[in-house]
Design a protein around this motif. Structure first.
Motif: not given
Length: 130
Positions: A60-61, A11-14, A54-56
């Motif tokens: 999420f982070y 997930e982080k990589t994608i 980018i905001s999305m």
């Protein structure tokens, strides 16, 4: 290494790839605008799309949840851009349908925001004491 860790890593990589590709697309769009020496509304709407993506990812982070409002905003902006770019070649009923889709998405975003805001308000208040 458990399954949850593997999924989290994927997930982080994608998400990192999405951000890198979006930044690359922004740079390409800015180079195109610079070489054409003109800025059109379609270019601005495209940059808004990139900003929302980018905001999305950033949201999420921060919250560890994918916000539902961002995809709605992205869809609204994408439909607006489509109308701006192709309205001369479109049948009038197609423009009307796409405008109706924007209205429906806007109402959904409004309803979702009102519902989420109300839920957050109730969760933040301390429980009543007797």
């Amino acid at each position: 290494m458990n399954f949850s860790t593997i999924i989290s890593g994927i997930e982080k990589t994608i998400l990192i790839l999405i951000v890198l590709m979006t930044v690359g697309a922004v740079l390409i769009e800015l180079a195109t605008v610079w070489s054409n020496r003109t800025i059109e509304i379609a270019d601005i709407l495209l940059l808004f799309l990139y900003t929302e993506v980018i905001s999305m990812v950033g949201s999420f982070y921060r919250s560890r949840e994918i916000p539902v409002l961002y995809p709605l905003f992205i869809a609204i902006t994408a439909l607006s851009r489509l109308i701006v770019l192709q309205s001369k070649d479109m049948a009038p009923e197609t423009i009307l349908f796409e405008s109706g889709a924007i209205l429906i998405l806007s109402l959904a975003a409004f309803a979702l925001q009102a519902t989420v805001g109300r839920a957050q308000k109730h969760n933040l208040e301390p429980p009543a004491t007797d």
